[in-house]
Design an enzyme around this catalytic site. Structure first.
Site, PDB file in Angstrom:
ATOM      1  N   ASP A 225       0.677  -1.207   0.006  1.00 36.61           N
ATOM      2  CA  ASP A 225       0.027   0.006   0.014  1.00 36.61           C
ATOM      3  C   ASP A 225       0.830   1.283  -0.131  1.00 36.61           C
ATOM      4  O   ASP A 225       0.253   2.302  -0.225  1.00 36.61           O
ATOM      5  CB  ASP A 225      -0.887   0.207   1.389  1.00 36.61           C
TER       6      ASP A 225
ATOM      7  N   CYS B 145      -0.728  -7.909  -0.921  1.00 37.77           N
ATOM      8  CA  CYS B 145      -0.390  -6.878  -0.313  1.00 37.77           C
ATOM      9  C   CYS B 145       0.878  -6.875   0.511  1.00 37.77           C
ATOM     10  O   CYS B 145       1.072  -6.052   1.160  1.00 37.77           O
ATOM     11  CB  CYS B 145      -1.471  -6.257   0.513  1.00 37.77           C
TER      12      CYS B 145
ATOM     13  N   ARG C 131     -10.353   4.160   0.213  1.00 39.77           N
ATOM     14  CA  ARG C 131      -8.875   4.899   0.627  1.00 39.77           C
ATOM     15  C   ARG C 131      -8.285   5.697  -0.627  1.00 39.77           C
ATOM     16  O   ARG C 131      -7.454   6.286  -0.518  1.00 39.77           O
ATOM     17  CB  ARG C 131      -7.941   3.648   0.661  1.00 39.77           C
TER      18      ARG C 131
ATOM     19  N   HIS D  80      -9.711  -2.472  -1.235  1.00 38.79           N
ATOM     20  CA  HIS D  80      -9.112  -2.185  -2.241  1.00 38.79           C
ATOM     21  C   HIS D  80      -9.491  -2.823  -3.582  1.00 38.79           C
ATOM     22  O   HIS D  80     -10.125  -3.886  -3.494  1.00 38.79           O
ATOM     23  CB  HIS D  80      -7.623  -2.604  -2.127  1.00 38.79           C
TER      24      HIS D  80
HETATM   25  N1  LIG Z   1      -3.107  -4.011  -0.435  1.00 39.27           N
HETATM   26  C1  LIG Z   1      -4.028  -4.498   0.493  1.00 39.27           C
HETATM   27  O1  LIG Z   1      -4.826  -5.589   0.357  1.00 39.27           O
HETATM   28  N2  LIG Z   1      -3.718  -4.056   1.796  1.00 39.27           N
HETATM   29  C2  LIG Z   1      -4.566  -4.686   3.028  1.00 39.27           C
HETATM   30  C3  LIG Z   1      -4.500  -3.753   3.893  1.00 39.27           C
HETATM   31  C4  LIG Z   1      -5.245  -4.059   5.378  1.00 39.27           C
HETATM   32  C5  LIG Z   1      -5.325  -3.195   6.638  1.00 39.27           C
HETATM   33  N3  LIG Z   1      -5.794  -3.865   7.483  1.00 39.27           N
HETATM   34  C6  LIG Z   1      -5.874  -2.230   6.144  1.00 39.27           C
HETATM   35  O2  LIG Z   1      -7.037  -1.861   6.439  1.00 39.27           O
HETATM   36  O3  LIG Z   1      -5.343  -1.001   5.543  1.00 39.27           O
END
Ligand SMILES: NC(=O)NCCC[C@H](N)C(=O)O
Length: 253
Positions: free
Chosen positions: A66, A246, A131, A161
Site C-alpha cells: 500500500d 499486499c 482509500r 481495495h
Molecule cells: N493491499 C491490501 O490489500 N492491503 C491490505 C491492508 C489491510 C489493512 N488492515 C488496512 O485496512 O489497511
C-alpha cells in the site's frame, strides 16, 4: 533476478484496521510463521527480497504494497487513505530509492493506497473508493502518463481495495469473485472465480501464481488454464483484510 520489497510484521499486528469484515483475534506467532513462509515462497521461486525496516508502531505496516506504486523507473509514494497508516511510507520511500528508482509522491489532498492499483501492461486500473480519491488518481495519471501508461479509474465500494476484488493472470485476463466486483464490465477481459481469495494472484513468473490456501477451487481452475499455483496459508493476514498481493511490492524492472 526480480526483487520484492517486504516488511516484517509489527508486534501490534492484531490491532490492524478492519473495515468490511468482522474483527477476529489474530494469532501473532502464527502470523510471523506465515509471513516467513510467504517470504520463503518468493525465494523458492527465484525472487530476491529486500526488507523495509519494520515500524512497530504501525499495526498494518506488513501490508507494504500500500505504500507505493512502481511503474517503469518511477516509484510513486502513496499517501494512505487511512490516517493511521501515513507514517508507513517514509522508510519504504528510502528503501525503493536505494534500489535505484526515481521518486514522486501523492500530495495532499490526494490519497491513494497501492492496493488500489492494478497494472496490466501499460494499462493502470485505479480503484476509487474508501482509500483512494480523485485527486490521488489525477496525480497518479500525471506521473505515469509521460511513461506511456494509461490510468483508468474504476469503482470500488464492496471491498477494501481494487486488488481485494480483482487481479490479473499473466495473459491479462482479470480475475474476480463476482459478488465483490463493482463493475466487471470495466475490464477488457474478465473471468469469474469461485472464491473471494481466488481473486488474488501474484505473478511469480510466466506460469506460476502465488495464491492463498483459502482458494483451492480457484487454484484448480487456474491449473486447468495451464498455470501452476504456489500456495501459502495467510489466514492471520486475511483476518485484517490482507491478501497475497499486499505483503510485498514487486520490482520487475
Ligand atoms: N493491499 C491490501 O490489500 N492491503 C491490505 C491492508 C489491510 C489493512 N488492515 C488496512 O485496512 O489497511
Amino acid at each position: 533476478m526480480p526483487t520484492a520489497l517486504i516488511r516484517r510484521p509489527s508486534s501490534r499486528l492484531a490491532e490492524g484496521l478492519v473495515t468490511h469484515i468482522e474483527r477476529r483475534p489474530v494469532d501473532l506467532g502464527l502470523a510471523f510463521e506465515q509471513w516467513q513462509r510467504y517470504v520463503d515462497a518468493l525465494h523458492d521461486t527465484g525472487w530476491r527480497t529486500v526488507e523495509v525496516p519494520a515500524i512497530d508502531e504501525c499495526p498494518d505496516s506488513v501490508f507494504i504494497e500500500d505504500t507505493m506504486v512502481v511503474y517503469g523507473d518511477l516509484a510513486m509514494i502513496a499517501r494512505a487513505g487511512a490516517d493511521e497508516r501515513r507514517a508507513e511510507a517514509e522508510a519504504a520511500e528510502a528503501t525503493v530509492l536505494e534500489q535505484g528508482y526515481r521518486i514522486a509522491r501523492i500530495n495532499e489532498p490526494g490519497t491513494l493506497d497501492g492496493g488500489d492499483v492494478l497494472k496490466i501492461g501499460s494499462t493502470i486500473y485505479v480503484g476509487q473508493g474508501g482509500r483512494t480519491n480523485a485527486a490521488g488518481i489525477q496525480q497518479l495519471r500525471d506521473a505515469f502518463a509521460p511513461l506511456g501508461a494509461e490510468v483508468r479509474a474504476v469503482p470500488v465500494q464492496k471491498v477494501l481495495h481494487l486488488k481485494s476484488a480483482v487481479t490479473a493472470l499473466p495473459d491479462g485476463t482479470v480475475v474476480g469473485y463476482e459478488p465483490l466486483v463493482d463493475d466487471p464490465a470495466a475490464f477488457d477481459a474478465f473471468r469469474a472465480v469461485p472464491e473471494e481469495a481466488g481473486a488474488h494472484v501474484v505473478l511469480l513468473d510466466d506460469d506460476r501464481l502465488l495464491m492463498a490456501a483459502s482458494a483451492p477451487k480457484s487454484a484448480q481452475l487456474f491449473e486447468g488454464l495451464g498455470y501452476r499455483p504456489v500456495v501459502v496459508d495467510i489466514s492471520e493476514f486475511e483476518k485484517l483484510e490482507g491478501c497475497v498481493t499486499c505483503l510485498s511490492v514487486r520490482l520487475r524492472r
